[in-house]
Design an enzyme around this catalytic site. Structure first.
Site, short mmCIF file in Angstrom:
data_model
loop_
_atom_site.label_atom_id
_atom_site.label_comp_id
_atom_site.label_asym_id
_atom_site.label_seq_id
_atom_site.Cartn_x
_atom_site.Cartn_y
_atom_site.Cartn_z
N ASN A 204 -20.95 31.73 79.14
CA ASN A 204 -20.47 31.36 77.87
C ASN A 204 -19.50 30.18 79.45
OD1 ASN A 204 -18.23 31.48 76.13
ND2 ASN A 204 -16.60 31.95 77.88
N GLU A 270 -14.09 29.54 72.65
CA GLU A 270 -12.48 29.60 73.22
C GLU A 270 -11.68 27.92 72.09
OE1 GLU A 270 -12.10 30.44 77.21
OE2 GLU A 270 -13.66 32.00 76.75
N ASP A 272 -9.83 25.49 70.42
CA ASP A 272 -8.83 24.85 70.76
C ASP A 272 -8.31 23.37 71.25
OD1 ASP A 272 -8.16 25.02 73.03
OD2 ASP A 272 -6.97 27.05 73.74
O1 9MR Z 1 -5.90 32.57 77.55
C1 9MR Z 1 -6.50 33.60 78.96
C2 9MR Z 1 -4.86 33.39 79.44
O2 9MR Z 1 -4.40 34.35 78.96
C3 9MR Z 1 -5.13 34.11 81.17
O3 9MR Z 1 -3.21 33.73 82.05
C4 9MR Z 1 -6.10 33.24 81.85
C5 9MR Z 1 -6.33 33.45 82.84
O4 9MR Z 1 -7.17 32.79 83.89
O5 9MR Z 1 -7.69 32.93 81.23
C6 9MR Z 1 -7.27 32.26 80.57
O6 9MR Z 1 -8.55 32.76 79.22
C7 9MR Z 1 -9.36 31.85 79.47
C8 9MR Z 1 -10.39 32.63 79.61
O7 9MR Z 1 -10.55 33.78 80.21
C9 9MR Z 1 -12.20 31.34 79.81
N1 9MR Z 1 -12.28 30.31 79.20
C10 9MR Z 1 -10.78 29.35 79.81
C11 9MR Z 1 -9.81 30.48 78.92
C12 9MR Z 1 -8.26 29.69 79.29
O8 9MR Z 1 -8.51 29.33 80.51
#
Ligand code: 9MR
Length: 447
Positions: A204, A270, A272
């Site tokens: 991913n 993911e 958006d």
């Molecule tokens: O949405 C997630 C956010 O709440 C966290 O603080 C963050 C920490 O790294 O991770 C975000 O999710 C991420 C996902 O795990 C991997 N791809 C990028 C996403 C957005 O940052």
């Protein structure tokens, strides 16, 4: 020379032009009667899923769970299955919040994507300070323990997340895990397969959407290598975090298709898209169409439910507003899932495919790509020769405004000559249509 003229069914051709003109009124229209009325039900019509990221601390919010239970049939824990959450102290595993999400999903008949077993980020403190063999073994133990704990309950694991560098190198990202040796990714995949043999195993990443970007090419080469050497990989996740600086690329469908052609599923994991109104809706529409156009694109997950749930809430990037109301983007996605059209009446199109089977000829076949209010993509695949010259003729006021995987020259404003450029026998282009949605005619000859 044979000439075949095909009338084309109203498959997935979209008039976003109409959509743009009609604006919000059209976008907020209800789906046609008989069409599915939720994202999950609409996606299921083509055997796909529609998922969302879920945060455990929001499961007590009835607006949130109401939308979750109604609209989605796949769930990803937004943070609760990451390494820092599941192994806060070395050898001590903690599944409370992850279990709340998994159990809620499964009780509602939803499936779960596991995110993520190994990642340079969100490592627990103890792991951040490790290196070498100790880190490699700790990482493999983590993969084994977590995948074993959830064995049989996970549709697909993001086994390794975000291991490639941004920018022009096309190589691996530097990290403590990468410094344990370049084979850390395949080692993680083998451990995951042994622990949870029924789950699909995915790589991913983000910024892998544009086919011509070095990072996309780097991941592609890794997957190609893994498939050729029997490393157990089943799928590639495209995070798809878009904004004005990183818009949905016009060759998105090509990227998904080319990865799928390696023999893996592809998933949008993911999604958006920052923005609002019909512009945001059109981009969501294009992404959804790109997935539907690729047989092995098995599903789409958005990264949160309401705009206010988003990791970048100020960009209002999701399908529901802060009050849980459906946005224009929601309706455009639903309509594409229902009938491929984004809710607008598709124009009729024809294509011409010409071949000259006489003198060792070749055949050029045109297929549709994404459509936008002002432009659409097409792809031509050539068979019969590697040494082809394809002529693509568009009709006024159409203009070809971009090409990829070919060396192009122009006979006139309407006629492009395409030759191989070392990228294989399939190439693509973007046509600015000016309201004319007819497909171009294509013909092939051997050089
Ligand atoms: O949405 C997630 C956010 O709440 C966290 O603080 C963050 C920490 O790294 O991770 C975000 O999710 C991420 C996902 O795990 C991997 N791809 C990028 C996403 C957005 O940052």
């Amino acid at each position: 020379m044979t000439l075949t003229v095909k009338s084309v069914a109203r498959v997935s051709l979209v008039s976003t032009l109409v959509l743009a003109a009609a604006g919000a009124a059209l976008l907020s229209a209800s789906p046609a009667s008989g069409a599915a009325s939720t994202l999950a039900a609409a996606a299921q019509q083509s055997g796909r899923y529609f998922g969302t990221a879920v945060a455990a601390n929001k499961l007590g919010d009835s607006t949130y769970t109401g939308i979750l239970n109604r609209e989605f049939d796949m769930v990803t824990a937004e943070n609760e299955m990451k390494m820092d959450a599941t192994e806060p102290n070395q050898g001590q595993f903690s599944y409370g919040n992850a279990d709340r999400i998994v159990n809620q999903a499964r009780n509602q008949g939803k499936r779960v994507r596991g995110h993520a077993l190994a990642w340079h980020s969100q490592q627990p403190g103890w792991m951040q300070n490790m290196s070498g063999t100790a880190l490699r073994n700790a990482m493999l133990n983590h993969v084994t323990q977590v995948a074993t704990y959830y064995r049989g309950k996970i549709y697909a694991w993001d086994v390794v997340n975000e291991a490639f560098a941004d920018g022009s190198s096309g190589g691996r990202r530097d990290s403590n895990l990468q410094r344990t040796g370049n084979d850390w990714i395949e080692a993680a995949f083998r451990a995951a397969r042994a622990a949870d043999p029924g789950a699909k195993l995915c790589y991913n990443d983000y910024n892998t959407d544009n086919w011509s970007h070095a990072k996309t090419q780097g991941v592609y080469r890794m997957v190609q290598d893994f498939k050729s050497r029997g490393v157990p990989i089943d799928c590639v996740g495209f995070q798809a975090h878009f904004n004005s600086g990183n818009p949905v690329p016009s060759n998105y469908h090509t990227t998904l298709q080319n990865f799928a052609a390696l023999g893996v599923d592809v998933q949008i994991t993911e999604l958006d898209i920052e923005g609002s109104g019909s512009s945001q809706a059109q981009q969501y529409q294009g992404v959804t169409q790109a997935c539907l156009a690729v047989a092995r694109c098995t599903g789409i997950t958005v990264w949160g439910i309401r705009d206010t749930d988003s990791w970048r809430a100020s960009g209002t990037p999701l399908l529901f507003d802060g009050n849980g109301n459906k946005k224009a983007a929601y309706t455009s996605v639903l309509n594409v899932l229902n009938d491929g059209t984004g809710g607008t009446t598709p124009p009729t199109s024809t294509t011409t495919t010409t071949s000259n089977p006489g003198g060792g000829g070749c055949t050029a076949t045109y297929s549709e790509g994404e459509k936008w209010s002002d432009r659409f993509n097409g792809q031509v695949t050539v068979s019969g020769s590697d040494n082809w010259i394809v002529t693509v003729t568009v009709s006024s006021p159409q203009r070809i405004i971009a090409t990829w995987n070919t060396s192009a020259s122009w006979e006139s404003a309407n006629v492009m000559t395409a030759r191989p450029n070392g990228s294989g026998n399939s190439f693509g282009f973007t046509i600015s249509h000016g309201g004319n949605w007819n497909w171009p005619s294509v013909s092939c000859r051997v050089a």
